[in-house]
Design a protein around this motif. Structure first.
Motif, PDB file in Angstrom:
ATOM      1  N   CYS A 128      -9.041  -1.610   3.672  1.00  0.00           N
ATOM      2  CA  CYS A 128      -7.824  -1.275   2.943  1.00  0.00           C
ATOM      3  C   CYS A 128      -7.871   0.153   2.372  1.00  0.00           C
ATOM      4  O   CYS A 128      -6.830   0.787   2.222  1.00  0.00           O
ATOM      5  CB  CYS A 128      -7.600  -2.284   1.819  1.00  0.00           C
ATOM      6  N   ILE A 174       0.835  -1.206   0.000  1.00  0.00           N
ATOM      7  CA  ILE A 174       0.000   0.000   0.000  1.00  0.00           C
ATOM      8  C   ILE A 174       0.869   1.255   0.000  1.00  0.00           C
ATOM      9  O   ILE A 174       0.567   2.247  -0.677  1.00  0.00           O
ATOM     10  CB  ILE A 174      -0.949  -0.015   1.217  1.00  0.00           C
ATOM     11  N   VAL A 210      -4.875   3.425   3.029  1.00  0.00           N
ATOM     12  CA  VAL A 210      -4.086   4.162   2.038  1.00  0.00           C
ATOM     13  C   VAL A 210      -3.855   5.581   2.554  1.00  0.00           C
ATOM     14  O   VAL A 210      -4.805   6.316   2.821  1.00  0.00           O
ATOM     15  CB  VAL A 210      -4.821   4.209   0.679  1.00  0.00           C
TER      16      VAL A 210
END
Length: 283
Positions: free
Chosen positions: A38, A12, A42
């Protein structure tokens, strides 16, 4: 990648830094589009994200300004009026090209005609016959459900009705007269004779708007254009020395007709929009 797999923190980080190849980027984006956990992982800068979305919105929401609108704004026309006039159906490129083509043929015909010193207007007949009706074609295509694909949307705005038709008709008239004026010096013969189209053009245009208070602009323009061409044809046959429709007396009559029609349009301007729908209901 699937919904059960989650990219590592290092992946990431490299994704956010732009250090992944295109295949890896598509894989990560395909996953984070479906995985809220997820997405929140970020890293991003809130100020950068806000400015980026603002930039995207400016590009997507703001339509590309047409050249005509930019030219009108440069001439001092208000932005909303310039944008509105640039959307006039008659002022599309095809109409302007058609006007230029017709004028070119008329000028060529005037030069190819055999000049007769006793009848100096004969060589100018094609040009003088066509030039006054060119604005009528533009006015006929300027307003109404028959010619404007977005008429129903535009009719619900404050610009609808008489204001729309008058603004668009004025814009078409200015463009047609400007193009015809550029072609006039290219004609053979004295400039005064070559400019004999101007007052008939103004009279026919004002007459079209006056008739549009009762009928549609398309029907009004077609009727006056047919009457004008028939009169020019008859005048060319009957005139012994010069076409009577272009004599000084006729020019004065055109000027008075233009003024009278303009006054009638002013007095009946509230009926301009009704004329289109009255004609539509009769069809």
């Amino acid at each position: 990648m699937n919904a059960q797999w989650h990219p590592s923190g290092d992946l990431i980080t490299r994704y956010a830094a732009g250090r992944l190849d295109s295949v890896q980027v598509m894989s990560v984006e395909s996953h984070i589009a479906r995985c809220p956990r997820c997405r929140t992982a970020v890293p991003y800068d809130e100020g950068w994200l806000e400015s980026s979305w603002d930039g995207i919105a400016d590009v997507v929401d703001a339509p590309r300004t047409r050249p005509l609108a930019r030219m009108l704004r440069g001439a001092g026309v208000p932005e909303h009026v310039a944008t509105f006039l640039a959307a006039t159906p008659a002022l599309v490129r095809s109409w302007v090209v058609a006007v230029v083509a017709v004028l070119s043929f008329a000028v060529a015909a005037a030069h190819l005609a055999a000049p007769d010193p006793s009848r100096p207007l004969d060589a100018l007949v094609p040009f003088l016959a066509v030039a006054p009706v060119l604005p009528l074609a533009g006015i006929a295509l300027a307003y109404g459900p028959r010619v404007d694909p977005v008429h129903e949307v535009q009719a619900a705005t404050p610009m609808a009705g008489a204001r729309t038709l008058l603004l668009r008709a004025l814009a078409v008239l200015v463009v047609a007269i400007a193009l015809t004026g550029v072609a006039t010096p290219l004609l053979p013969g004295p400039p005064g004779l070559a400019a004999a189209w101007l007052t008939p053009s103004l009279a026919l245009s004002a007459g079209t708007l006056a008739l549009s208070t009762r009928f549609s602009p398309l029907a009004s323009a077609a009727a006056l254009a047919a009457a004008w061409l028939a009169a020019v044809t008859a005048g060319g046959v009957l005139g012994p020395d010069a076409l009577p429709l272009f004599s000084p007396a006729a020019q004065a009559a055109y000027g008075m007709a233009a003024l009278a029609s303009t006054l009638l349009v002013h007095l009946r301007r509230a009926r301009l929009d009704r004329g289109e729908f009255r004609w539509k209901s009769m069809a």
